[in-house]
Enzyme design. Structure first.
Site, PDB file in Angstrom:
ATOM      1  N   GLU A  92      -3.511  -0.797  13.876  1.00 42.79           N
ATOM      2  CA  GLU A  92      -3.498  -2.180  13.396  1.00 42.79           C
ATOM      3  C   GLU A  92      -2.113  -2.760  13.697  1.00 42.79           C
ATOM      4  O   GLU A  92      -1.107  -2.276  13.188  1.00 42.79           O
ATOM      5  CB  GLU A  92      -3.755  -2.205  11.880  1.00 42.79           C
ATOM      6  CG  GLU A  92      -3.719  -3.603  11.320  1.00 42.79           C
ATOM      7  CD  GLU A  92      -4.027  -3.659   9.824  1.00 42.79           C
ATOM      8  OE1 GLU A  92      -3.485  -2.834   9.065  1.00 42.79           O
ATOM      9  OE2 GLU A  92      -4.810  -4.535   9.427  1.00 42.79           O
ATOM     10  N   GLU A 147       5.301  -7.943  -3.657  1.00 46.45           N
ATOM     11  CA  GLU A 147       6.689  -8.336  -3.906  1.00 46.45           C
ATOM     12  C   GLU A 147       7.231  -9.219  -2.785  1.00 46.45           C
ATOM     13  O   GLU A 147       8.274  -9.852  -2.927  1.00 46.45           O
ATOM     14  CB  GLU A 147       7.577  -7.091  -4.103  1.00 46.45           C
ATOM     15  CG  GLU A 147       7.760  -6.197  -2.881  1.00 46.45           C
ATOM     16  CD  GLU A 147       6.638  -5.160  -2.704  1.00 46.45           C
ATOM     17  OE1 GLU A 147       5.476  -5.448  -3.080  1.00 46.45           O
ATOM     18  OE2 GLU A 147       6.936  -4.076  -2.169  1.00 46.45           O
ATOM     19  N   CYS A 158      -6.785  -9.429   7.535  1.00 45.24           N
ATOM     20  CA  CYS A 158      -7.529  -8.182   7.700  1.00 45.24           C
ATOM     21  C   CYS A 158      -8.780  -8.428   8.541  1.00 45.24           C
ATOM     22  O   CYS A 158      -9.395  -7.497   9.027  1.00 45.24           O
ATOM     23  CB  CYS A 158      -7.916  -7.598   6.353  1.00 45.24           C
ATOM     24  SG  CYS A 158      -9.103  -8.618   5.497  1.00 45.24           S
ATOM     25  N   PHE A 180       0.478  -8.980   1.041  1.00 42.54           N
ATOM     26  CA  PHE A 180       1.241 -10.223   1.212  1.00 42.54           C
ATOM     27  C   PHE A 180       0.465 -11.327   1.919  1.00 42.54           C
ATOM     28  O   PHE A 180       0.841 -12.501   1.832  1.00 42.54           O
ATOM     29  CB  PHE A 180       2.535  -9.935   2.010  1.00 42.54           C
ATOM     30  CG  PHE A 180       2.322  -9.777   3.499  1.00 42.54           C
ATOM     31  CD1 PHE A 180       2.184 -10.893   4.320  1.00 42.54           C
ATOM     32  CD2 PHE A 180       2.255  -8.521   4.092  1.00 42.54           C
ATOM     33  CE1 PHE A 180       1.981 -10.756   5.694  1.00 42.54           C
ATOM     34  CE2 PHE A 180       2.047  -8.377   5.448  1.00 42.54           C
ATOM     35  CZ  PHE A 180       1.907  -9.500   6.250  1.00 42.54           C
ATOM     36  N   LYS A 205      -0.622  -7.015 -10.057  1.00 43.43           N
ATOM     37  CA  LYS A 205       0.662  -6.673  -9.415  1.00 43.43           C
ATOM     38  C   LYS A 205       0.638  -7.366  -8.055  1.00 43.43           C
ATOM     39  O   LYS A 205       0.020  -6.905  -7.113  1.00 43.43           O
ATOM     40  CB  LYS A 205       0.766  -5.154  -9.254  1.00 43.43           C
ATOM     41  CG  LYS A 205       2.169  -4.617  -9.200  1.00 43.43           C
ATOM     42  CD  LYS A 205       2.937  -4.745  -7.954  1.00 43.43           C
ATOM     43  CE  LYS A 205       2.515  -4.238  -6.646  1.00 43.43           C
ATOM     44  NZ  LYS A 205       3.305  -4.861  -5.565  1.00 43.43           N
ATOM     45  N   SER A 240      -2.643  -1.885   3.115  1.00 46.98           N
ATOM     46  CA  SER A 240      -2.750  -1.026   4.293  1.00 46.98           C
ATOM     47  C   SER A 240      -3.600   0.211   3.993  1.00 46.98           C
ATOM     48  O   SER A 240      -3.745   0.619   2.832  1.00 46.98           O
ATOM     49  CB  SER A 240      -1.353  -0.589   4.727  1.00 46.98           C
ATOM     50  OG  SER A 240      -0.738   0.108   3.661  1.00 46.98           O
TER      51      SER A 240
END
Ligand code: NAD
Length: 505
Positions: free
Chosen positions: A393, A190, A295, A163, A187, A240
């Site tokens: 994280e 969402e 990240c 995201f 993909k 992740s």
């Protein structure tokens, strides 16, 4: 972002319902569940995103296989020309795209503009394909025998993305995949489907052969279908560490080419000779930009010897001066995190660090009724390497400070992490830099640079649990990932040729 609330597909509402883009057309997935997409700053419903099924994914695979046959025979020069046109369209839509990124993801508008700039650079880098896709040849490997390696596209390639960079991360893959003659299925996350929805409207204008680029909205069900589909040849994943492992193992088991970029815990080492005002600027951008949801976000500062006392005061003061709010407002430095649930998770980390004995230098927690996604810059001092906050994280605007006596101790702390994505060192000492870049176990290193994210023309990725695979994203590695090598050994029997035309050799 999305709510966890799921609507029936036929829910009557004037909220826009997104579609998939398959075989050159916008199409509604069959019987898909719908999720609300929320603006994290206002909690307003922006759209509903369909969660496609395995059958929907398979339609995209069929279209992509058909598109691949046509597209792979277009010359790399023609394919590059399409990318030049794509670049022009993205440049003209850059501001609209940046606003979409801010609206659905929350980062500030300048940050979103920078992201879209990086996205466009990916297209620019991919236009070099007539040069970068060239093979190699060696004449005379034996008498009258030549050997050449050519590069051919892999086939149908899919990318599954997170995201936090709705514009840029999908473009670590799409331009390079299609430049090299593959067809592509994206993909998107969402939680942030709107930016790529707009990008695919732009791609539609380019009139690519049907099936070259496809967009399938969805969640884990589509990811599993990508891993299971025999029609998909290569999979790129960013997200992740937990899901990276699922994707890496699933794709490898199915015999697919795979690269899986996972989570991170990035350390910033500060030496006593660091230029403090510049170091503070670098740390602020790194730790609190995009509300810590990068990240490459600096998550732990490791101060060496006297650096601690010189840094902590100015850092805390500067962090307290950052305004938190809706990223569309001009003087806001830190937007919301992706969801109310994410904010609660992040606040939990802060509280447990305090309970474990760490000291809150800056507390950005805002409390309230839980119906908001805002948490301001938070700095926790006196953290030790064994604490949860030093190891996990957090993915929010939370910075831990660990103190070390020497550079060697600092490197040991950094290398003890299960992650190895990015890291930075702030110092004016060439010798310290030499030691650090030599010994540190991370894929991307910054020297007096807070966010050392490589530009499009270089490979991007971490080490250890931050990356599973071997070929990194974008740069020269992208052409390696998206092409298969074929080596041809050839000879011709010139003695049987027409001697009248050949003459004597
Ligand atoms: P995520 O792992 O939750 O989701 C990533 C993608 O995987 C999404 O498209 C999602 O739909 C899908 N997914 C989620 N759960 C799944 C499951 N159980 N099975 C199959 N698919 C699943 O990640 P996120 O929260 O969207 O993004 C944040 C994470 O991404 C952070 O850990 C961050 O460090 C990482 N990230 C890494 C890089 C990098 O370059 N290493 C870059 C950006 C983000």
């Amino acid at each position: 972002m999305t709510t966890t609330t799921q609507s029936a597909p036929n829910a009557t509402s004037d909220v826009r319902v997104l579609e998939n883009y398959v075989g050159g057309e916008w199409t509604a997935p069959s019987g898909a569940r719908l999720l609300d997409v929320l603006n994290p700053a206002t909690q307003e419903v922006l759209a509903r995103v369909p969660l496609s099924t395995a059958a929907d994914l398979e339609k995209a695979v069929e279209a992509a296989r058909a598109g691949f046959k046509v597209w792979r025979s277009r010359s790399p020069i023609a394919r590059a020309k399409v990318l030049f046109r794509l670049r022009e369209r993205l440049v003209s839509e850059a501001d609209e795209l940046a606003r979409l990124v801010t609206t659905e993801m929350g980062k500030t508008l300048p940050d979103a503009r920078a992201e879209v700039g990086r996205m466009i650079e990916m297209v620019e880098a991919a236009t070099a394909v007539p040069t970068t896709m060239q093979g190699r040849v060696l004449e005379d490997v034996a008498t009258n025998v030549d050997c050449e390696t050519i590069r051919q596209p892999v086939g149908v390639c899919a990318a599954i993305v997170p995201f936090n960079f709705p514009a840029m991360v999908p473009f670590w893959f799409l331009p390079f995949a299609i430049a090299t003659g593959n067809s592509f299925i994206l993909k998107p996350s969402e939680q942030v489907p709107l930016t790529q929805n707009r990008v695919f409207e732009i791609l539609h204008e380019l009139e690519l052969p049907p099936g070259v680029v496809n967009l399938v909205n969805g969640d884990a069900e589509v990811v599993q279908a990508i891993l299971d589909s025999p029609g998909i040849d290569a999979v790129s994943f960013v997200g992740s560490a937990r899901v990276a492992r699922i994707v890496y193992e699933g794709a490898a088991k199915a015999g697919k080419r795979v690269q899986a970029l996972g989570g991170a815990k990035n350390h910033i080492v500060v030496m006593p000779d660091a230029v403090i005002p510049k170091t503070v600027d670098g740390i602020l951008t790194s730790a609190f930009g995009a509300a810590g949801q990068r990240c490459m976000a600096g998550s732990v500062v490791v101060t060496v010897a006297e650096a601690h006392d010189a840094l902590v005061g100015p850092l805390a003061e500067a962090a307290q001066g950052l305004r938190v709010g809706n990223g569309l407002e001009s003087d806001v430095a830190v937007g919301p995190v992706i969801s109310c649930q994410a904010r609660e998770r992040i606040e939990g980390y802060v509280q447990r660090a305090v309970d474990a004995g760490a000291r809150l230098l800056v507390d950005g927690r805002r409390g309230g009724d839980g119906d908001h996604a805002f948490i301001g810059p938070t700095i926790v001092d006196g953290v030790t390497p064994d604490m949860e906050i030093a190891q996990d994280e957090v993915f929010g605007p939370v910075l831990s400070i660990i103190h070390a006596q020497t550079l060697a101790e600092a490197i040991e702390i950094v290398n003890s992490s299960r992650y190895g994505n990015g890291t930075s060192i702030f110092t004016e000492s060439g010798a310290a830099v030499r030691r650090y870049r030599h010994d540190v176990e991370a894929g991307m290193v910054g020297v007096n640079v807070g966010v050392a994210a490589p530009v499009a023309f270089f490979p991007f990725s971490g080490w250890k649990d931050s990356f599973l695979g071997d070929l990194h994203a974008h740069g020269t590695d992208a052409v390696e990932f998206y092409t298969r090598k074929k080596t041809v050994t050839s000879r011709f029997f010139s003695e049987s040729a027409d001697a009248r035309l050949f003459g004597e050799f």
